[in-house]
Design a protein around this motif. Structure first.
Motif, PDB file in Angstrom:
ATOM      1  N   ARG A  22       0.820  -1.158   0.072  1.00 30.29           N
ATOM      2  CA  ARG A  22       0.096   0.000  -0.035  1.00 30.29           C
ATOM      3  C   ARG A  22       0.850   1.167   0.068  1.00 30.29           C
ATOM      4  NH1 ARG A  22      -3.347  -3.249  -1.274  1.00 30.29           N
ATOM      5  NH2 ARG A  22      -5.088  -3.912  -0.150  1.00 30.29           N
ATOM      6  N   LEU A  23       1.864   1.202   0.869  1.00 28.06           N
ATOM      7  CA  LEU A  23       2.783   2.666   0.804  1.00 28.06           C
ATOM      8  C   LEU A  23       3.722   2.490  -0.354  1.00 28.06           C
ATOM      9  CD1 LEU A  23       4.108   2.178   4.697  1.00 28.06           C
ATOM     10  CD2 LEU A  23       2.249   3.837   3.629  1.00 28.06           C
ATOM     11  N   GLU A  25       2.380   1.716  -3.179  1.00 27.66           N
ATOM     12  CA  GLU A  25       1.447   2.084  -4.204  1.00 27.66           C
ATOM     13  C   GLU A  25       1.418   0.864  -5.367  1.00 27.66           C
ATOM     14  OE1 GLU A  25       2.189   5.851  -5.681  1.00 27.66           O
ATOM     15  OE2 GLU A  25       1.282   6.716  -3.906  1.00 27.66           O
ATOM     16  N   GLU A 136      -4.795   6.602   5.356  1.00 26.50           N
ATOM     17  CA  GLU A 136      -4.568   8.020   4.738  1.00 26.50           C
ATOM     18  C   GLU A 136      -3.799   8.800   5.925  1.00 26.50           C
ATOM     19  OE1 GLU A 136      -4.630   9.490   1.949  1.00 26.50           O
ATOM     20  OE2 GLU A 136      -5.272   7.364   1.309  1.00 26.50           O
ATOM     21  N   LYS A 139      -0.302   7.524   6.079  1.00 27.06           N
ATOM     22  CA  LYS A 139       0.435   7.933   4.912  1.00 27.06           C
ATOM     23  C   LYS A 139       0.818   9.568   5.219  1.00 27.06           C
ATOM     24  CE  LYS A 139      -0.909   5.075   1.180  1.00 27.06           C
ATOM     25  NZ  LYS A 139      -1.667   4.965   0.172  1.00 27.06           N
ATOM     26  N   GLU A 140      -0.315  10.413   5.656  1.00 29.75           N
ATOM     27  CA  GLU A 140       0.089  11.546   5.673  1.00 29.75           C
ATOM     28  C   GLU A 140       1.039  11.839   6.642  1.00 29.75           C
ATOM     29  OE1 GLU A 140      -2.555  15.232   7.818  1.00 29.75           O
ATOM     30  OE2 GLU A 140      -3.630  13.968   6.478  1.00 29.75           O
ATOM     31  N   PHE A 143       4.635  10.590   5.066  1.00 24.67           N
ATOM     32  CA  PHE A 143       5.107  11.574   3.606  1.00 24.67           C
ATOM     33  C   PHE A 143       4.832  13.187   3.958  1.00 24.67           C
ATOM     34  CE2 PHE A 143       3.702   7.314   1.980  1.00 24.67           C
ATOM     35  CZ  PHE A 143       4.708   6.629   2.102  1.00 24.67           C
TER      36      PHE A 143
END
Length: 146
Positions: A22-23, A25, A136, A139-140, A143
């Motif tokens: 997932r990270l 993609e 989300e 990830k926020e 990143f």
């Protein structure tokens, strides 16, 4: 300077590879292996490395290429995985991630207790990588400084 990646550490079948995919993609099939896998944004550490304290020195060495370390605790299986204070071994930020939150909500308190004993401070992220729950926010956080 080498690219820094997010190191993912966790017990067998805790969702490490799914989270890494997932990270990164990546939508392809899961690859289970006993090797360290360097992805586009991640370093996926085999569970055998944390199941054998003799491998800790290798995890710590590999972490020199990490921007963050994610320590995974599988909420569907409650057993002590990490040595007390293990998170203090790393020079980069260590983030606690409770995986499979959609399966065993009642085990959240036990998962938090394990992360705290391991030496991981807040915030803790509660996710289901398979269903995308909590991804989300994680990830926020990871990143936002890129």
């Amino acid at each position: 300077m080498r690219k820094k990646r997010i190191m993912i550490i966790g017990p067998s079948r805790s969702g490490k590879t799914t989270l890494a995919n997932r990270l990164n993609e990546y939508e392809g099939p899961l690859r289970r292996t006993q090797d360290v896998i360097y992805g586009k944004k991640t370093i996926d550490i085999p569970s055998s490395y944390i199941e054998n304290a003799g491998m800790y020195k290798h995890i710590i060495s590999i972490s020199q290429d990490a921007s963050h370390v994610l320590l995974l605790v599988d909420s569907s299986k409650q057993h002590q995985v990490y040595s007390p204070g293990f998170a203090k071994s790393f020079q980069c930020p260590v983030i606690g991630v409770i995986t499979k939150m959609d399966l065993m909500l009642e085990n959240e308190a036990l998962s938090l207790k394990e992360l705290k004993a391991t030496g991981v401070g807040e915030p803790y992220y509660r996710i289901s990588a398979l269903k995308g729950i909590g991804m989300e926010a994680l990830k926020e956080y990871l990143f936002s400084t890129e």
